[in-house]
Design a protein around this motif. Sequence first.
Motif, mmCIF file in Angstrom:
data_model
loop_
_atom_site.group_PDB
_atom_site.id
_atom_site.type_symbol
_atom_site.label_atom_id
_atom_site.label_comp_id
_atom_site.label_asym_id
_atom_site.label_seq_id
_atom_site.Cartn_x
_atom_site.Cartn_y
_atom_site.Cartn_z
ATOM 1 N N LYS A 52 0.833 5.543 -0.936
ATOM 2 C CA LYS A 52 -0.443 4.832 -1.014
ATOM 3 C C LYS A 52 -0.225 3.321 -0.958
ATOM 4 N N GLY A 53 0.845 2.863 -1.623
ATOM 5 C CA GLY A 53 1.159 1.451 -1.581
ATOM 6 C C GLY A 53 1.529 0.988 -0.177
ATOM 7 N N ALA A 54 2.306 1.817 0.531
ATOM 8 C CA ALA A 54 2.699 1.469 1.901
ATOM 9 C C ALA A 54 1.480 1.420 2.813
ATOM 10 N N GLU A 55 0.549 2.374 2.646
ATOM 11 C CA GLU A 55 -0.678 2.357 3.445
ATOM 12 C C GLU A 55 -1.478 1.087 3.189
ATOM 13 N N LEU A 56 -1.601 0.727 1.914
ATOM 14 C CA LEU A 56 -2.362 -0.472 1.557
ATOM 15 C C LEU A 56 -1.697 -1.719 2.121
ATOM 16 N N PHE A 57 -0.376 -1.773 2.062
ATOM 17 C CA PHE A 57 0.349 -2.917 2.606
ATOM 18 C C PHE A 57 0.152 -3.023 4.117
ATOM 19 N N ILE A 58 0.280 -1.914 4.825
ATOM 20 C CA ILE A 58 0.123 -1.936 6.288
ATOM 21 C C ILE A 58 -1.301 -2.312 6.666
ATOM 22 N N ARG A 59 -2.263 -1.810 5.905
ATOM 23 C CA ARG A 59 -3.656 -2.163 6.184
ATOM 24 C C ARG A 59 -3.859 -3.670 6.038
ATOM 25 N N LEU B 142 2.330 -3.753 -2.339
ATOM 26 C CA LEU B 142 3.682 -3.981 -2.850
ATOM 27 C C LEU B 142 3.759 -3.654 -4.336
ATOM 28 N N GLY B 143 2.703 -4.021 -5.071
ATOM 29 C CA GLY B 143 2.674 -3.700 -6.489
ATOM 30 C C GLY B 143 2.797 -2.200 -6.735
ATOM 31 N N ARG B 144 2.055 -1.411 -5.974
ATOM 32 C CA ARG B 144 2.135 0.048 -6.129
ATOM 33 C C ARG B 144 3.524 0.572 -5.778
ATOM 34 N N MET B 145 4.120 0.000 -4.758
ATOM 35 C CA MET B 145 5.463 0.434 -4.368
ATOM 36 C C MET B 145 6.487 0.125 -5.450
ATOM 37 N N LEU B 146 6.168 -0.843 -6.321
ATOM 38 C CA LEU B 146 7.056 -1.196 -7.432
ATOM 39 C C LEU B 146 6.609 -0.572 -8.751
#
Length: 468
Positions: free
Chosen positions: A187-194, A251-255
């Motif tokens: 979900k974090g990666a999707e948000l970052f790419i968006r 990025l926050g979610r990925m961390l």
Amino acid sequence: MVFSSLTFLFQFLPVVLLVYYISPKRLRNAVLLAASLVFYAWGEPLYILLMLFSTVFDYINGLLVDRFRQRKPAARAVLLISLAGNLGILGFFKYAGFIIEALDRMLQLNLQPPDLPLPVGLSFYTFQTMSYVIDVYRGQVKPQRNLIAFAAYVTMFPQLVAGPIVKYGDIARQLASRSVTLNRFGKGAELFIRGLAKKVLLANNLGLLWTSVKAAPAEELSVLGAWLGIAAFTLQIYFDFSGYSDMARGLGRMLGFHIRINFNYPYISRSVTEFWRRWHISLGSWFREYVYIPLGGNRKGIGKQLFNLLIVWLLTGLWHGASWNFIFWGLFFGLLVTLENLFLLKWLKRLPRPASHLYLLVAVVTGWVLFEFQQPDAAWTFLGCLSGWAANGWADNQALYDLSAYGSVLILSVLCATPLPRKWVLRFTFKRRLTGGVAVPVLYLAALILSTAYLVAQTYNPFLYFRF
């Protein structure tokens, strides 16, 4: 270093994520702190000392406020020292030149303003450390006794240079314990790419149009050309800043952190009041909680409430920069919010949705003209081009060319400034679970590839809020 750069995407971020995930959980705050310091020092090697000073300064102030909790005068004195120190640093680096220039014009003292570059992210991390000490003083949070954990909060690279402004209380528990699941990472990666696609594919292309229009002599602008230009800037600043906020949250979610949303489709609003509940939400919340409510909010009569609103909007304008155009911009919106509180909101609610929405768009576009042009006469002339009285005709060859060249990206941007694309993706995924489960990741992969290709091929990659 910015998120929308090849260095960050393919060097810094992969190394940081690898080291972060293989590290024991007890060391992850230290890894995050080290990565954040490298990230900041990449572009601001000297001012990293200023950020570290602010961090240690308010770490100690938080502990002292808690220690003197039973001695209110002493605790209040520490709080005042914290506020004076933080506002002093912010004032010196951000407003000293503006104040000296203003005094020099009025008094003819031949003063020389200091030529100091504004430290990146100063307004954001200063507001965070101030709010931490205030919340400790209020008893809303417990002081953080681990300096590494507190420093990781202040310097956290996902939101360091451009927010969102993260209150300590919102992530205090996450600093102590957090986990990264495969689903959360995805979900974090999707948000970052968006966010990356917003910034690179939309904002950057819109910025090219606005740069061209703004550079043209005002007397050569047609009405169509002026409207195309300001429409491009109106959309550019939204996708630029909201895209960066989405990347920060991703990025926050990925961390392992949950960072609150900062933009909620502000251009679909029907009033200025609603717009500012949807635009830069973390800043609006900060001013409401730490300025508007302490001043009395709406508890002391309508006159005091309206005065408090104008103070907040004056400070909101100043927060964005030490320039008269930001002050005018803040007071302009403060006046509209005041009028809406007095009577305008009641009228707007009675109007058909298209009419109230048109009012909001005209107000916002006017505000962005004040925001973007530092000289009042330039802003006034451009507003004249928009209205027709200062324009060079209704349309010209340059405007028609811009319309044909940028029409598709403008239409796509208008569409993406609404919730419709996200709703379509969610509906498609829900109705066609098997196909949607494959199509959506492919869509995000395509967005990442296109964004990367654009970064490789183009050199135009500004970030409008980088030094606010």
